[in-house]
Design a protein around this motif. Structure first.
Motif, PDB file in Angstrom:
ATOM      1  N   GLU A  58       0.829  -1.212   0.000  1.00 46.27           N
ATOM      2  CA  GLU A  58       0.000   0.000   0.000  1.00 46.27           C
ATOM      3  C   GLU A  58       0.862   1.260   0.000  1.00 46.27           C
ATOM      4  N   ALA A  59       1.951   1.250   0.770  1.00 45.33           N
ATOM      5  CA  ALA A  59       2.815   2.424   0.835  1.00 45.33           C
ATOM      6  C   ALA A  59       3.534   2.663  -0.492  1.00 45.33           C
ATOM      7  N   VAL A  60       3.986   1.596  -1.130  1.00 47.87           N
ATOM      8  CA  VAL A  60       4.651   1.745  -2.421  1.00 47.87           C
ATOM      9  C   VAL A  60       3.693   2.318  -3.461  1.00 47.87           C
ATOM     10  N   ALA A  61       2.443   1.923  -3.422  1.00 46.65           N
ATOM     11  CA  ALA A  61       1.458   2.434  -4.376  1.00 46.65           C
ATOM     12  C   ALA A  61       1.165   3.915  -4.159  1.00 46.65           C
ATOM     13  N   GLN A  62       1.387   4.432  -2.961  1.00 41.62           N
ATOM     14  CA  GLN A  62       1.108   5.839  -2.657  1.00 41.62           C
ATOM     15  C   GLN A  62       2.248   6.774  -3.046  1.00 41.62           C
ATOM     16  N   GLY A  63       3.393   6.253  -3.420  1.00 41.30           N
ATOM     17  CA  GLY A  63       4.497   7.098  -3.849  1.00 41.30           C
ATOM     18  C   GLY A  63       5.199   7.775  -2.693  1.00 41.30           C
ATOM     19  N   ALA A  65       4.150   9.937  -0.490  1.00 40.24           N
ATOM     20  CA  ALA A  65       3.393   9.917   0.771  1.00 40.24           C
ATOM     21  C   ALA A  65       3.572   8.584   1.488  1.00 40.24           C
ATOM     22  N   GLY A  66       3.648   7.520   0.699  1.00 40.33           N
ATOM     23  CA  GLY A  66       3.854   6.201   1.298  1.00 40.33           C
ATOM     24  C   GLY A  66       5.252   6.023   1.843  1.00 40.33           C
ATOM     25  N   GLY A  67       6.229   6.814   1.308  1.00 45.09           N
ATOM     26  CA  GLY A  67       7.589   6.710   1.799  1.00 45.09           C
ATOM     27  C   GLY A  67       7.704   7.084   3.262  1.00 45.09           C
ATOM     28  N   ARG A  68       7.040   8.141   3.660  1.00 50.30           N
ATOM     29  CA  ARG A  68       7.060   8.543   5.079  1.00 50.30           C
ATOM     30  C   ARG A  68       6.387   7.481   5.947  1.00 50.30           C
ATOM     31  N   ARG A  69       5.345   6.899   5.394  1.00 53.11           N
ATOM     32  CA  ARG A  69       4.652   5.847   6.136  1.00 53.11           C
ATOM     33  C   ARG A  69       5.567   4.625   6.305  1.00 53.11           C
ATOM     34  N   LEU A  70       6.308   4.285   5.242  1.00 51.71           N
ATOM     35  CA  LEU A  70       7.224   3.160   5.338  1.00 51.71           C
ATOM     36  C   LEU A  70       8.338   3.424   6.338  1.00 51.71           C
ATOM     37  N   SER A  71       8.860   4.641   6.339  1.00 54.85           N
ATOM     38  CA  SER A  71       9.923   4.985   7.272  1.00 54.85           C
ATOM     39  C   SER A  71       9.470   4.799   8.712  1.00 54.85           C
ATOM     40  N   ALA A  72       8.269   5.283   9.027  1.00 59.03           N
ATOM     41  CA  ALA A  72       7.735   5.117  10.384  1.00 59.03           C
ATOM     42  C   ALA A  72       7.474   3.648  10.698  1.00 59.03           C
ATOM     43  N   LEU A  73       6.987   2.895   9.694  1.00 64.32           N
ATOM     44  CA  LEU A  73       6.705   1.474   9.905  1.00 64.32           C
ATOM     45  C   LEU A  73       7.998   0.699  10.168  1.00 64.32           C
ATOM     46  N   PHE A  74       9.037   0.994   9.399  1.00 60.44           N
ATOM     47  CA  PHE A  74      10.300   0.285   9.579  1.00 60.44           C
ATOM     48  C   PHE A  74      10.956   0.633  10.912  1.00 60.44           C
ATOM     49  N   LYS A 142       5.666 -10.066  -7.277  1.00 57.90           N
ATOM     50  CA  LYS A 142       6.750  -9.496  -6.478  1.00 57.90           C
ATOM     51  C   LYS A 142       6.919  -8.016  -6.804  1.00 57.90           C
ATOM     52  N   ILE A 143       7.012  -7.190  -5.748  1.00 54.84           N
ATOM     53  CA  ILE A 143       7.159  -5.749  -5.942  1.00 54.84           C
ATOM     54  C   ILE A 143       8.462  -5.209  -5.355  1.00 54.84           C
ATOM     55  N   ALA A 144       9.087  -5.927  -4.451  1.00 55.20           N
ATOM     56  CA  ALA A 144      10.310  -5.432  -3.818  1.00 55.20           C
ATOM     57  C   ALA A 144      10.959  -6.553  -3.011  1.00 55.20           C
ATOM     58  N   ASP A 145      12.125  -6.240  -2.437  1.00 53.96           N
ATOM     59  CA  ASP A 145      12.837  -7.158  -1.536  1.00 53.96           C
ATOM     60  C   ASP A 145      13.010  -6.479  -0.185  1.00 53.96           C
ATOM     61  N   LEU A 146      12.697  -7.207   0.858  1.00 57.36           N
ATOM     62  CA  LEU A 146      12.823  -6.676   2.212  1.00 57.36           C
ATOM     63  C   LEU A 146      14.118  -7.201   2.829  1.00 57.36           C
ATOM     64  N   VAL A 147      14.973  -6.279   3.251  1.00 56.74           N
ATOM     65  CA  VAL A 147      16.242  -6.643   3.878  1.00 56.74           C
ATOM     66  C   VAL A 147      16.080  -6.534   5.390  1.00 56.74           C
ATOM     67  N   LEU A 148      16.364  -7.623   6.082  1.00 56.93           N
ATOM     68  CA  LEU A 148      16.260  -7.660   7.542  1.00 56.93           C
ATOM     69  C   LEU A 148      17.629  -7.964   8.121  1.00 56.93           C
ATOM     70  N   LEU A 149      18.065  -7.148   9.065  1.00 58.16           N
ATOM     71  CA  LEU A 149      19.329  -7.359   9.763  1.00 58.16           C
ATOM     72  C   LEU A 149      19.026  -7.819  11.182  1.00 58.16           C
ATOM     73  N   HIS A 150      19.366  -9.065  11.458  1.00 57.22           N
ATOM     74  CA  HIS A 150      19.085  -9.664  12.759  1.00 57.22           C
ATOM     75  C   HIS A 150      20.327  -9.569  13.649  1.00 57.22           C
ATOM     76  N   ASP A 151      20.093  -9.272  14.907  1.00 61.64           N
ATOM     77  CA  ASP A 151      21.183  -9.174  15.877  1.00 61.64           C
ATOM     78  C   ASP A 151      21.706 -10.565  16.199  1.00 61.64           C
ATOM     79  N   LEU A 152      23.028 -10.729  16.158  1.00 58.07           N
ATOM     80  CA  LEU A 152      23.652 -12.007  16.477  1.00 58.07           C
ATOM     81  C   LEU A 152      24.396 -11.991  17.809  1.00 58.07           C
ATOM     82  N   SER A 153      24.331 -10.882  18.513  1.00 56.63           N
ATOM     83  CA  SER A 153      25.067 -10.817  19.779  1.00 56.63           C
ATOM     84  C   SER A 153      24.516 -11.814  20.793  1.00 56.63           C
ATOM     85  N   PHE A 154      23.202 -12.033  20.797  1.00 55.49           N
ATOM     86  CA  PHE A 154      22.635 -12.981  21.757  1.00 55.49           C
ATOM     87  C   PHE A 154      23.060 -14.402  21.404  1.00 55.49           C
TER      88      PHE A 154
END
Length: 221
Positions: A58-63, A65-74, A142-154
């Motif tokens: 939904e955020a990608v479709a909004q252009g 305006a959706g970018g700010r929404r994605l930033s807050a979501l991430f 497919k519309i994008a790739d989500l990159v997730l960085l997981h903490d390995l210290s634990f």
């Protein structure tokens, strides 16, 4: 002194065996533990990507305006204790959005290479992370790739605890085996000496051997 040398014949091979077992077992344990945790983190990443797919679409479709929404979501999603940062890569390999904690030195091509590697491990100034790249799809595909960085210290902390437990276990096992070996060797030594003294006294040659020297009877015969 002779009895000490007799004990060392048993203890030295035992110590060497335990050292070799520990040297081989600890790296193997680290690899197995890391593989288990990596598999769990990948499964967890798939769940996160699935949960965020609709909102991202939904955020990608909004252009813009959706970018700010994605930033807050991430940024909210990256507050998880196991998640360091989140980034979104377009289909052409450009980083279009990311959380505030996403490293500036990491781009989409590097993240894809690390995620495709066997270890999926990346060393950052703040510590080691596992990089996961997951598909983001909607009804059109497919519309994008989500990159997730997981903490390995634990994982490192738990691996260190596991190594310490294994070292203590090997040491305790070695000490127990050593004590049993010393006791059995001492009893065998005393029994052998008592039997030889019985032979020297003529028992088994001129008169029956004592009950506690019966194991020397074949030699006496």
């Amino acid at each position: 002194m002779k009895f000490l040398n007799f004990q060392l014949r048993f203890l030295v091979p035992l110590v060497l065996t335990l050292v070799v077992a520990g040297s081989l077992g600890l790296p193997l344990l680290d690899r197995v533990t890391l593989r288990w945790f990596s598999r769990d983190l990948n499964s967890r990443g798939n769940l996160v990507a699935t949960a965020l797919s609709d909102s991202i679409g939904e955020a990608v479709a909004q252009g813009d305006a959706g970018g700010r929404r994605l930033s807050a979501l991430f940024t909210r999603s990256a507050n998880d204790e196991r998640l360091v940062a989140i980034g979104l890569c377009s289909l052409d390999g450009k980083l279009v959005q990311h959380s505030d904690s996403f490293p500036s030195t990491l781009d989409c091509s590097t993240a894809r290479e690390v995620a495709a590697s066997r270890s999926q491990r990346l060393r950052l100034p703040g510590g080691a992370v596992q990089v996961g790249m997951h598909d983001v799809s909607n009804e059109s595909g497919k519309i994008a790739d989500l990159v997730l960085l997981h903490d390995l210290s634990f994982i490192d902390r738990r691996s260190e605890d596991t190594r310490n437990y294994l070292i203590v276990f090997i040491a305790a096992l070695g000490l127990t085996i050593a004590l049993i070996t010393i006791i059995v060797a001492r009893l065998s030594w005393y029994g052998w000496v008592a039997g030889m003294r019985s032979l020297l006294r003529g028992e088994g040659l001129f008169r029956p051997m004592a009950g506690d020297s019966a194991e020397m009877a074949p030699l006496a015969a």
